[in-house]
Design an enzyme around this catalytic site. Structure first.
Site, PDB file in Angstrom:
ATOM      1  N   HIS A 192     113.526  51.820 -48.612  1.00  0.00           N
ATOM      2  CA  HIS A 192     113.264  50.770 -49.591  1.00  0.00           C
ATOM      3  C   HIS A 192     112.661  49.514 -48.971  1.00  0.00           C
ATOM      4  CE1 HIS A 192     115.821  53.516 -51.871  1.00  0.00           C
ATOM      5  NE2 HIS A 192     114.932  53.224 -52.791  1.00  0.00           N
ATOM      6  N   ARG A 299     112.896  49.187 -60.709  1.00  0.00           N
ATOM      7  CA  ARG A 299     114.104  49.438 -59.907  1.00  0.00           C
ATOM      8  C   ARG A 299     115.024  48.212 -60.009  1.00  0.00           C
ATOM      9  NH1 ARG A 299     110.105  51.946 -56.019  1.00  0.00           N
ATOM     10  NH2 ARG A 299     110.958  53.962 -55.390  1.00  0.00           N
ATOM     11  N   ARG A 335     114.999  51.415 -65.075  1.00  0.00           N
ATOM     12  CA  ARG A 335     115.999  52.294 -64.473  1.00  0.00           C
ATOM     13  C   ARG A 335     117.283  51.500 -64.252  1.00  0.00           C
ATOM     14  NH1 ARG A 335     115.040  55.136 -58.730  1.00  0.00           N
ATOM     15  NH2 ARG A 335     115.520  53.052 -57.964  1.00  0.00           N
ATOM     16  N   GLU A 433     116.167  63.962 -59.118  1.00  0.00           N
ATOM     17  CA  GLU A 433     116.083  63.662 -57.681  1.00  0.00           C
ATOM     18  C   GLU A 433     117.203  64.325 -56.902  1.00  0.00           C
ATOM     19  OE1 GLU A 433     116.123  59.403 -57.174  1.00  0.00           O
ATOM     20  OE2 GLU A 433     117.649  59.127 -58.711  1.00  0.00           O
ATOM     21  N   ASN A 456     111.242  60.996 -53.537  1.00  0.00           N
ATOM     22  CA  ASN A 456     111.818  60.530 -52.276  1.00  0.00           C
ATOM     23  C   ASN A 456     113.195  61.147 -52.064  1.00  0.00           C
ATOM     24  OD1 ASN A 456     109.608  58.842 -52.386  1.00  0.00           O
ATOM     25  ND2 ASN A 456     110.759  57.093 -53.158  1.00  0.00           N
ATOM     26  N   ASP A 457     114.009  61.066 -53.095  1.00  0.00           N
ATOM     27  CA  ASP A 457     115.350  61.648 -52.970  1.00  0.00           C
ATOM     28  C   ASP A 457     115.337  63.152 -53.166  1.00  0.00           C
ATOM     29  OD1 ASP A 457     117.190  59.581 -52.259  1.00  0.00           O
ATOM     30  OD2 ASP A 457     116.701  58.640 -54.171  1.00  0.00           O
ATOM     31  N   ARG A 467     115.860  60.331 -45.582  1.00  0.00           N
ATOM     32  CA  ARG A 467     114.555  59.698 -45.819  1.00  0.00           C
ATOM     33  C   ARG A 467     114.334  58.456 -44.977  1.00  0.00           C
ATOM     34  NH1 ARG A 467     115.187  57.397 -52.006  1.00  0.00           N
ATOM     35  NH2 ARG A 467     113.615  55.868 -51.445  1.00  0.00           N
ATOM     36  N   CYS A 504     107.601  59.439 -59.966  1.00  0.00           N
ATOM     37  CA  CYS A 504     107.656  58.025 -59.559  1.00  0.00           C
ATOM     38  C   CYS A 504     108.027  57.831 -58.091  1.00  0.00           C
ATOM     39  CB  CYS A 504     108.613  57.244 -60.461  1.00  0.00           C
ATOM     40  SG  CYS A 504     110.311  57.769 -60.305  1.00  0.00           S
TER      41      CYS A 504
HETATM   42  C1  PEP Z   1     112.861  58.422 -55.585  1.00  0.00           C
HETATM   43  O1  PEP Z   1     113.945  58.777 -55.147  1.00  0.00           O
HETATM   44  O2  PEP Z   1     111.807  59.040 -55.395  1.00  0.00           O
HETATM   45  C2  PEP Z   1     112.750  57.190 -56.384  1.00  0.00           C
HETATM   46  C3  PEP Z   1     111.666  56.886 -57.059  1.00  0.00           C
HETATM   47  O3  PEP Z   1     113.784  56.328 -56.373  1.00  0.00           O
HETATM   48  P1  PEP Z   1     114.176  55.429 -55.122  1.00  0.00           P
HETATM   49  O4  PEP Z   1     113.044  55.498 -54.123  1.00  0.00           O
HETATM   50  O5  PEP Z   1     114.411  54.071 -55.641  1.00  0.00           O
HETATM   51  O6  PEP Z   1     115.422  56.089 -54.614  1.00  0.00           O
HETATM   52 MG    MG Z   2     115.779  57.861 -55.783  1.00  0.00          MG
END
Ligand code: PEP
Ligand code: MG
Length: 585
Positions: A192, A299, A335, A433, A456-457, A467, A504
């Site tokens: 992040h 977010r 979200r 995710e 990402n998750d 990650r 996303c």
């Molecule tokens: C993800 O997990 O891809 C996502 C968009 O949420 P975040 O990156 O905030 O965990």
């Molecule tokens: Mg996520």
């Protein structure tokens, strides 16, 4: 002159002075004082209080300028704590009766408050403990001669060099507007901190291993996060070279902007939609200029952490309503708080053995419902323009969805009886995710209106690869056959029940990864605003029919490297200009 290689994670080319940043706290020791020294100790404390109050006032003003009025809450709460003579009296009494130094008296007082607050299950008390810790450590820093390093107090802009920084530290540093660039020893491409840098347009490289050792405070740096290197004390010839490159890059970015108004169609007229991800309310003002047709992911946890979790229904309502109105008629997907894992204030949470598998996001808020209810209510109430959608992160099982729907029905009833429920219900979506959630899709026809894939998750949990950990980043591959397989499954299942899906995660904003997604049949993409023009350039250059054919071949391969190679080579053969950015610089 030294060249340090790293991974370019947020593009840009800048030059500036280095600032080494070390976020670790100094150790505080207990020191006995004699009675005569009491007065001096209290005088030191009073001076530090004055200094802290002045700093908080300044931070408040700066934050308001960059992040808007809502962020003022963070600091105001802390300011009030210092005005409360009760807290200060307690510290002074400790100095006098225990004959100890002010630093130790502060720490002892903090310990007492934290024990009390943490023993109360209500999450809002944990919030208060966080405020106390934050303001008291600032006070301790101000007891030191010269105070502690603060980016806010720097004159001029700097390139920050650090081992790694947490997203909340990053948000604070970036809000001061004097951060030119970011160089990290470690980091994760989808961390992040890096996501924030991308959103704020701050060039960043990570994975440099030893930048903090090779760079000294005040060194001249040339940060090239297009090719992924930082040059320490560049020679005049290199400075000239970097300046030319930087100018070219600026021209390229300006040219990209002109694409923002092009229709969202491939060369063979296949429609796609590009939306923006935002982390803080003020970003919503600029996303349309980058070509975003809506906000695909807000977010909100950054706002939540920023406000020290004390943001009221009214404040949230005003923020959501105004963003929705600004972006209208395009959608705003809000979200709910996705806190936990790296997006938490460590001092606030109970330490968990394995936070990535622990109490986070919806899981946490189904246990501590009050802040969750407040947020849901604010979102429902703010939907006056009718373009708000609500999205729930980290869903594992259908029981969570049922519990959420019950809360939503309760808050709806409350708003109706208060006479503030707008005409339209907010459509409800969940993040896909956690891989297990994908198996629920076919059962969700009546409960869920849309899906959003957090790649990402999804990749982190599917491939069991952190990650944020650069040691295993080679395994974090969107081209792994298992990732492609699950994406296909999502596409098919969602189509079968007639629901919309948006991507996303960071994949949506990366050239070849996004092309693969388009070829897999996805049409809605949400990404950091800076990436939109580049993705539009690439999508409008290709034929969907060609892309689909190439992507349909990926099943033949068993390894991520073969898949990536086949995809890129096939596409470049047809469209040699796809990589214009890499060839220009
Ligand atoms: C993800 O997990 O891809 C996502 C968009 O949420 P975040 O990156 O905030 O965990
Ligand atoms: Mg996520």
């Amino acid at each position: 002159m030294i060249r340090i290689k790293g991974k370019a994670v947020s593009p840009g080319i800048v030059m500036g002075k280095a600032m080494l940043y070390n976020s670790t706290q100094d150790v505080i020791r207990s020191e006995k004082i004699n009675e005569k020294a009491i007065e001096k100790e209290i005088w030191r404390l009073d001076n530090a209080v004055k200094k802290t109050q002045a700093q908080l006032k300044k931070i408040n003003r700066d934050l308001q300028k960059v992040m808007g009025r809502d962020s003022a809450l963070i600091i105001e709460t802390q300011y009030m704590l210092l005005k409360d003579s009760h807290l200060l009296d307690e510290i002074k009494t400790k100095i006098k009766s225990n004959l100890i130094n002010a630093e130790w008296a502060i720490k002892e007082t903090e310990k007492k408050y934290l024990q009390i607050f943490n023993s109360i299950p209500d999450l809002s008390f944990k919030t208060k403990s966080n405020d106390i810790s934050d303001v008291l450590s600032r006070l301790v820093d101000n007891l030191k001669k010269g105070g502690k390093f603060s980016l806010a107090s720097q004159s001029g802009q700097v390139i920050l060099v650090a081992d790694d920084i947490t997203p909340s530290e990053a948000a604070k540093l970036m809000s001061h507007n004097n951060l030119l660039g970011l160089v990290l020893n470690k980091g994760g491409e989808t961390s992040h901190t890096v996501i924030l840098a991308r959103t704020m347009g701050i060039p960043a490289i990570m994975d440099t291993v030893n930048a903090t050792e090779a760079v000294a405070n005040g060194d001249q740096l040339a940060l090239d996060s297009v090719s992924g290197e930082v040059i320490v004390q560049p020679t005049p010839a290199v400075i000239a070279e970097i300046s030319v490159k930087s100018e070219k890059y600026q021209i390229y970015r300006e040219q990209l902007k002109t694409l923002s108004q092009l229709p969202e169609l491939t060369r063979d007229h296949h429609q796609f939609h590009l939306h923006a991800n935002i982390e803080l309310p003020f970003e919503s003002e600029m996303v349309q200029a980058y070509g975003a047709k809506g906000i695909g992911l807000f977010r909100t946890e950054f706002m939540y952490l920023d406000s020290r979790m004390s943001i009221s229904e009214e404040e949230q309502y005003l923020i959501y309503k105004s963003i929705a109105q600004n972006i209208f008629p395009h959608p705003l997907v809000i979200r709910t708080y996705d806190i936990g894992r790296d997006k938490s204030d460590i001092s606030l949470m109970n330490r968990e053995e394995n936070p990535s598998l622990g109490l986070m996001a919806v899981r946490m808020f189904l246990k501590h419902r009050e802040p969750f209810k407040i947020q849901i209510k604010a979102i429902q109430r703010a939907n006056i323009s009718g373009n708000i959608k609500i999205l729930f992160p980290m869903i594992t099982e259908i029981e969570e969805i049922h519990a959420i729907k019950t809360i939503m029905a309760e808050t709806r009833e409350e708003l109706l009886s208060e006479g503030t429920y707008p005409k339209k219900d907010v459509p409800v979506g969940i993040m896909l995710e956690i891989p297990a959630a994908v198996r629920l899709i076919k059962h969700l026809k009546d409960d869920i209106d849309f899906f959003s894939i957090g790649t990402n998750d999804l990749i982190q949990y599917l491939l069991a690869v952190d990650r944020n950990n650069s040691e295993v980043s080679y395994l974090f591959s969107p081209f792994h056959p298992a990732v492609i397989h699950i994406l296909k499954e999502i596409r098919q299942e969602a189509t079968r029940i007639g629901k919309e899906v948006t991507i996303c995660g960071e994949m949506a904003g990366k050239c070849f990864q996004a092309l693969m997604l388009l070829g897999l049949g996805f049409t809605n993409f949400s990404m950091n605003a800076m990436a939109i023009a580049e993705i539009k350039r690439v999508f409008t250059q290709i034929h969907y029919s060609h892309l689909k054919k190439i992507v349909s071949q990926l099943d033949r391969f068993s390894s991520r490297s073969e898949i990536e190679e086949y995809l890129t080579e096939s596409l470049l053969k047809l469209y040699p200009d796809l990589l214009i950015r890499q060839r220009l610089f």
